[in-house]
Design an enzyme around this catalytic site. Structure first.
Site, PDB file in Angstrom:
ATOM      1  N   ASP A  46       0.810  -1.095   0.029  1.00  0.00           N
ATOM      2  CA  ASP A  46       0.123   0.043  -0.083  1.00  0.00           C
ATOM      3  C   ASP A  46       0.793   1.397  -0.056  1.00  0.00           C
ATOM      4  O   ASP A  46       0.429   2.197  -0.712  1.00  0.00           O
ATOM      5  CB  ASP A  46      -0.964  -0.038   1.146  1.00  0.00           C
ATOM      6  N   ASP A  49       2.840   1.213  -3.896  1.00  0.00           N
ATOM      7  CA  ASP A  49       2.066   1.765  -4.938  1.00  0.00           C
ATOM      8  C   ASP A  49       1.897   3.265  -5.056  1.00  0.00           C
ATOM      9  O   ASP A  49       1.888   4.077  -6.118  1.00  0.00           O
ATOM     10  CB  ASP A  49       0.751   0.809  -4.898  1.00  0.00           C
ATOM     11  N   GLY A  50       1.959   3.876  -3.609  1.00  0.00           N
ATOM     12  CA  GLY A  50       1.659   5.257  -3.762  1.00  0.00           C
ATOM     13  C   GLY A  50       3.150   5.981  -4.404  1.00  0.00           C
ATOM     14  O   GLY A  50       3.106   7.114  -4.909  1.00  0.00           O
ATOM     15  N   SER A  60      -3.652   7.774 -11.192  1.00  0.00           N
ATOM     16  CA  SER A  60      -4.880   7.431 -11.926  1.00  0.00           C
ATOM     17  C   SER A  60      -6.110   7.474 -11.050  1.00  0.00           C
ATOM     18  O   SER A  60      -5.843   7.089  -9.984  1.00  0.00           O
ATOM     19  CB  SER A  60      -4.933   6.424 -12.795  1.00  0.00           C
ATOM     20  N   ASP A  67      -6.994   1.581  -4.773  1.00  0.00           N
ATOM     21  CA  ASP A  67      -6.180   1.307  -3.674  1.00  0.00           C
ATOM     22  C   ASP A  67      -7.059   1.349  -2.241  1.00  0.00           C
ATOM     23  O   ASP A  67      -6.891   0.815  -1.482  1.00  0.00           O
ATOM     24  CB  ASP A  67      -5.334   2.581  -3.662  1.00  0.00           C
ATOM     25  N   ASP A  71      -7.928  -1.179   0.610  1.00  0.00           N
ATOM     26  CA  ASP A  71      -7.668  -0.812   1.825  1.00  0.00           C
ATOM     27  C   ASP A  71      -9.004  -1.378   2.624  1.00  0.00           C
ATOM     28  O   ASP A  71      -8.988  -1.889   3.818  1.00  0.00           O
ATOM     29  CB  ASP A  71      -7.436   0.530   1.957  1.00  0.00           C
TER      30      ASP A  71
END
Length: 219
Positions: A46, A49-50, A60, A67, A71
């Site tokens: 998590d 990816d950010g 995007s 995401d 979560d």
């Protein structure tokens, strides 16, 4: 063509998060060690990816929704597991689950209504806690990590294998390091729940204000 966005690197990381979560919850009641490892892997992804989205300029709307949904489903499934392991806390787990889902859904939807670039754009809110939560990465990290770790501590402390003994984790006694960790995480968990309540209220207000503005324009 939309398919290149599906193949953005941060979105691919998101797909691996989903696979890790599916595997984790499939064995949550039979293999605690692997479950915790997979859950931590998903949680770490998590963050990754950010970072990838920023580094490779691959942000995007699809990725943001992917995401958030991942979560929310991770936390939802973990709370469902805890409600199974702690039947007396089922009501509390369901309440936390509903609060988490509704507050984030309202926040995301209200952000789209007012055309914000992100649901994390809360600069205009009057609530300092919301500005602090989304504006300070260390504070947000403490709250999010604290909440997830507290749930994992409860999971490990519940004896998921129903062996009537401690799950093979050192120092899992009443004064052990695992429970101390849980206590350290408790303030972060509490602040995250308060933030969820504030977020739900401010997002609901934004939806109501949007409706009132439409009525004013129509009249």
């Amino acid at each position: 063509m939309a398919w290149p966005i599906y193949l953005y690197l941060p979105n691919i990381v998101g797909y691996f998060r989903i696979l890790a979560n599916v595997w984790a919850f499939a064995i949550a009641l039979s293999n605690p060690r692997l479950f915790v490892a997979l859950y931590f892997f998903s949680f770490f992804c998590d963050y990754v990816d950010g970072r990838f989205a920023t580094w490779f300029n691959q942000k995007s709307t699809f990725g943001a929704v992917l995401d958030m949904v991942t979560d929310r489903m991770s936390t939802t499934c973990l709370l469902l597991v805890l409600s199974h392991l702690y039947p007396s806390l089922m009501g509390a787990c369901m309440a936390l689950l509903v609060l988490d889902l509704t507050s984030h859904w309202y926040q995301m939807y209200s952000s789209f209504l007012v055309r914000k670039a992100s649901h994390k754009d809360v600069a205009a809110t009057d609530f300092w806690l919301m500005r602090w939560y989304y504006g300070s990465r260390p504070f947000m990290a403490y709250c999010c990590i604290g909440a997830e770790l507290l749930y994992l501590v409860l999971y490990l402390d519940s004896d998921p294998l129903n062996q009537q003994v401690q799950v093979s984790v050192p120092y899992l006694g009443p004064t052990g390091i695992i429970r101390v960790l849980g206590l350290l995480c408790l303030p972060g968990w509490a602040l995250k729940q308060i933030t969820n309540v504030v977020q739900l209220k401010t997002a609901a207000d934004a939806c109501v204000e949007y409706d009132m503005e439409k009525e004013r324009k129509a009249s």
